[in-house]
Design a protein around this motif. Structure first.
Motif, PDB file in Angstrom:
ATOM      1  N   TRP A 249       0.784  22.307  42.363  1.00 56.51           N
ATOM      2  CA  TRP A 249       0.639  20.848  42.450  1.00 56.51           C
ATOM      3  C   TRP A 249      -0.249  20.482  43.643  1.00 56.51           C
ATOM      4  O   TRP A 249      -0.102  21.043  44.730  1.00 56.51           O
ATOM      5  CB  TRP A 249       2.001  20.198  42.606  1.00 56.51           C
TER       6      TRP A 249
ATOM      7  N   VAL B 215       8.260  16.608  43.411  1.00 56.75           N
ATOM      8  CA  VAL B 215       7.800  17.089  42.104  1.00 56.75           C
ATOM      9  C   VAL B 215       8.866  17.953  41.447  1.00 56.75           C
ATOM     10  O   VAL B 215       9.136  17.839  40.246  1.00 56.75           O
ATOM     11  CB  VAL B 215       6.475  17.868  42.253  1.00 56.75           C
TER      12      VAL B 215
ATOM     13  N   PHE C 243      11.562  15.692  40.157  1.00 57.17           N
ATOM     14  CA  PHE C 243      11.112  14.974  38.957  1.00 57.17           C
ATOM     15  C   PHE C 243      11.237  15.855  37.714  1.00 57.17           C
ATOM     16  O   PHE C 243      11.700  15.409  36.662  1.00 57.17           O
ATOM     17  CB  PHE C 243       9.667  14.522  39.135  1.00 57.17           C
ATOM     18  N   VAL C 244      10.826  17.115  37.840  1.00 55.52           N
ATOM     19  CA  VAL C 244      10.804  17.999  36.678  1.00 55.52           C
ATOM     20  C   VAL C 244      12.200  18.504  36.321  1.00 55.52           C
ATOM     21  O   VAL C 244      12.579  18.541  35.152  1.00 55.52           O
ATOM     22  CB  VAL C 244       9.854  19.188  36.939  1.00 55.52           C
TER      23      VAL C 244
ATOM     24  N   TRP D 144      12.694  12.741  34.327  1.00 58.37           N
ATOM     25  CA  TRP D 144      11.899  13.283  33.233  1.00 58.37           C
ATOM     26  C   TRP D 144      12.141  12.490  31.943  1.00 58.37           C
ATOM     27  O   TRP D 144      11.206  12.184  31.201  1.00 58.37           O
ATOM     28  CB  TRP D 144      12.254  14.757  33.051  1.00 58.37           C
TER      29      TRP D 144
ATOM     30  N   TRP E 222      10.412   9.011  32.086  1.00 60.91           N
ATOM     31  CA  TRP E 222       8.964   9.131  31.872  1.00 60.91           C
ATOM     32  C   TRP E 222       8.654   9.380  30.397  1.00 60.91           C
ATOM     33  O   TRP E 222       7.776   8.731  29.817  1.00 60.91           O
ATOM     34  CB  TRP E 222       8.413  10.264  32.741  1.00 60.91           C
TER      35      TRP E 222
ATOM     36  N   SER F 161       6.864   6.598  27.892  1.00 55.97           N
ATOM     37  CA  SER F 161       5.574   7.049  27.360  1.00 55.97           C
ATOM     38  C   SER F 161       5.557   6.949  25.843  1.00 55.97           C
ATOM     39  O   SER F 161       4.551   6.531  25.244  1.00 55.97           O
ATOM     40  CB  SER F 161       5.287   8.488  27.807  1.00 55.97           C
TER      41      SER F 161
ATOM     42  N   LEU G 141       3.646  11.326  41.823  1.00 62.12           N
ATOM     43  CA  LEU G 141       3.664  10.543  40.589  1.00 62.12           C
ATOM     44  C   LEU G 141       2.300  10.292  39.973  1.00 62.12           C
ATOM     45  O   LEU G 141       2.207  10.087  38.757  1.00 62.12           O
ATOM     46  CB  LEU G 141       4.345   9.193  40.837  1.00 62.12           C
TER      47      LEU G 141
ATOM     48  N   TRP H  81       1.366  12.244  36.746  1.00 63.74           N
ATOM     49  CA  TRP H  81       2.157  11.862  35.580  1.00 63.74           C
ATOM     50  C   TRP H  81       1.750  10.486  35.064  1.00 63.74           C
ATOM     51  O   TRP H  81       1.606  10.280  33.843  1.00 63.74           O
ATOM     52  CB  TRP H  81       3.643  11.845  35.937  1.00 63.74           C
TER      53      TRP H  81
ATOM     54  N   LEU I 276      -1.677  10.636  33.401  1.00 62.93           N
ATOM     55  CA  LEU I 276      -1.593  11.214  32.058  1.00 62.93           C
ATOM     56  C   LEU I 276      -1.069  10.198  31.055  1.00 62.93           C
ATOM     57  O   LEU I 276      -1.608  10.059  29.949  1.00 62.93           O
ATOM     58  CB  LEU I 276      -0.688  12.449  32.099  1.00 62.93           C
ATOM     59  N   THR I 277      -0.042   9.466  31.449  1.00 63.44           N
ATOM     60  CA  THR I 277       0.518   8.440  30.560  1.00 63.44           C
ATOM     61  C   THR I 277      -0.509   7.361  30.237  1.00 63.44           C
ATOM     62  O   THR I 277      -0.719   7.011  29.071  1.00 63.44           O
ATOM     63  CB  THR I 277       1.757   7.800  31.217  1.00 63.44           C
TER      64      THR I 277
END
Length: 369
Positions: A216, A229, A232-233, A239, A242, A246, A307, A310, A313-314
């Motif tokens: 990362w 991170v 978050f995962v 997760w 998100w 999305s 963030l 992520w 990407l969204t």
């Protein structure tokens, strides 16, 4: 009569608890965003209802949506606590009465929810399936009956030792485990906004993400980036938020276009950042990270670095899907510009203020005594 009172007291206590937490979830900013979102969603639904072509594929899609509503809110409640099987050991009949009352309660509540979901789809059903009200009413009643039967059978299947033998012995350990799981699923949503007492978020390793976490960006410059991170995962609540929002954004891309689509994307983007904001303080009560020799500016930077990929990407997926479906490069650029501007405001101004206030207030309370 005592069991009737116990059942009533427990379901009322549960709803009082949820109403207390909802005041924190639907605060002023979230309520304003949700009002705009509901208004825009209603407008999009009206446009879809007026313009949807009556074809085999649209009818099949509507039938699929109707079937998917049966999969929502499908977990029955039992209101059985861990100590109940021991407490009622000499009077299992009373505990069975509590369990059966909870089953009836779950069947009725989920049937009403199915009714509401089906009624919301009535305009599309009138347009695509049948113009007859009697037929629509029969379909609604049938869906309610299927949902209620499904809840009853699931309750029976998960609590009896063996449904093929014909005995009526109840696995109270399974009943307690199912109730704990149901409560945890509900409280995990509230735990995103406030610290729910006794709530322990589920943690999964996610082996596929080990290499992603290790590479990362910017984690060598800031010691908190890797921590955020990883949280978050591996901590399912972030997760799931998100992924859920999305997917809702992809649905918006399919049913809207133009400025309405951009506005909905912006509102969903705001709600996404708002629900992920507790990630910045997720470790306050776990490892006391407010005692780390890290400045508030570094915390703000770590939250952004954790963030931004992520969120980027969204936003990119939403914009591309919306632009391709509409066949408009202008709409794609409009979505990208709108999300970049709003995302910049949220990540470089709004969240900075919230994080600064949170940690300064926490530190001042810790060191003024």
């Amino acid at each position: 009569m005592a069991i009737d009172h116990l059942f009533k007291e427990r379901w009322q206590r549960e709803w009082r608890q949820y109403s207390k937490y909802l005041r924190y979830v639907f605060n002023d900013h979230a309520m304003l965003a949700l009002l705009f979102l509901l208004g825009a969603a209603g407008l999009a639904y009206r446009q879809l209802w007026e313009n949807a072509p009556v074809t085999f594929w649209t009818r099949s899609l509507l039938l699929l949506v109707l079937l998917l509503t049966l999969a929502l809110f499908k977990t029955p409640a039992s209101f059985v606590k861990g100590a109940d099987p021991v407490f009622f050991m000499g009077n299992e009949g009373a505990l069975r009465r509590l369990f059966h009352q909870a089953t009836i309660y779950s069947v009725i509540v989920n049937g009403v929810i199915q009714l509401i979901l089906t009624v919301l789809l009535w305009p599309m059903m009138f347009r695509l399936l049948t113009p007859k009200f009697v037929t629509m009413l029969l379909v609604t009643i049938a869906l309610m009956a299927v949902k209620m039967l499904f809840i009853f059978m699931k309750d029976r299947r998960t609590t009896l030792f063996d449904t093929t033998v014909g005995n009526n012995l109840i696995d109270w350990r399974a009943v307690v485990a199912a109730e704990d799981k149901r409560q945890a699923a509900i409280l995990s949503f509230f735990n995103l906004f406030i610290d729910v007492p006794g709530m322990k978020p589920a943690v999964r390793r996610q082996r596929w993400a080990d290499r992603l976490i290790g590479h990362w960006p910017n984690q060598s410059r800031n010691p908190l980036v890797r921590l955020l991170v990883t949280t978050f995962v591996r901590q399912g609540q972030y997760w799931d938020v998100w992924g859920r929002l999305s997917l809702i954004g992809l649905l918006v891309a399919f049913v809207t276009t133009g400025w309405l689509q951009t506005v909905l994307f912006v509102i969903l983007f705001y709600l996404l950042v708002l629900q992920l904001l507790p990630l910045a303080s997720a470790h306050q009560s776990l490892v006391f990270d407010h005692l780390y020799p890290v400045t508030v500016a570094q915390r703000q930077q770590a939250f952004r670095n954790a963030l931004i990929p992520w969120l980027a990407l969204t936003g990119l997926i939403w914009s591309i899907v919306g632009g391709v479906l509409a066949g408009s490069v202008t709409l794609l650029l409009q979505n990208v510009i709108g999300l970049v501007v709003v995302g910049g405001i949220l990540l470089f101004w709004y969240t900075n203020r919230i994080i600064a206030n949170t940690f300064r207030r926490r530190n001042s309370r810790a060191f003024t005594k």
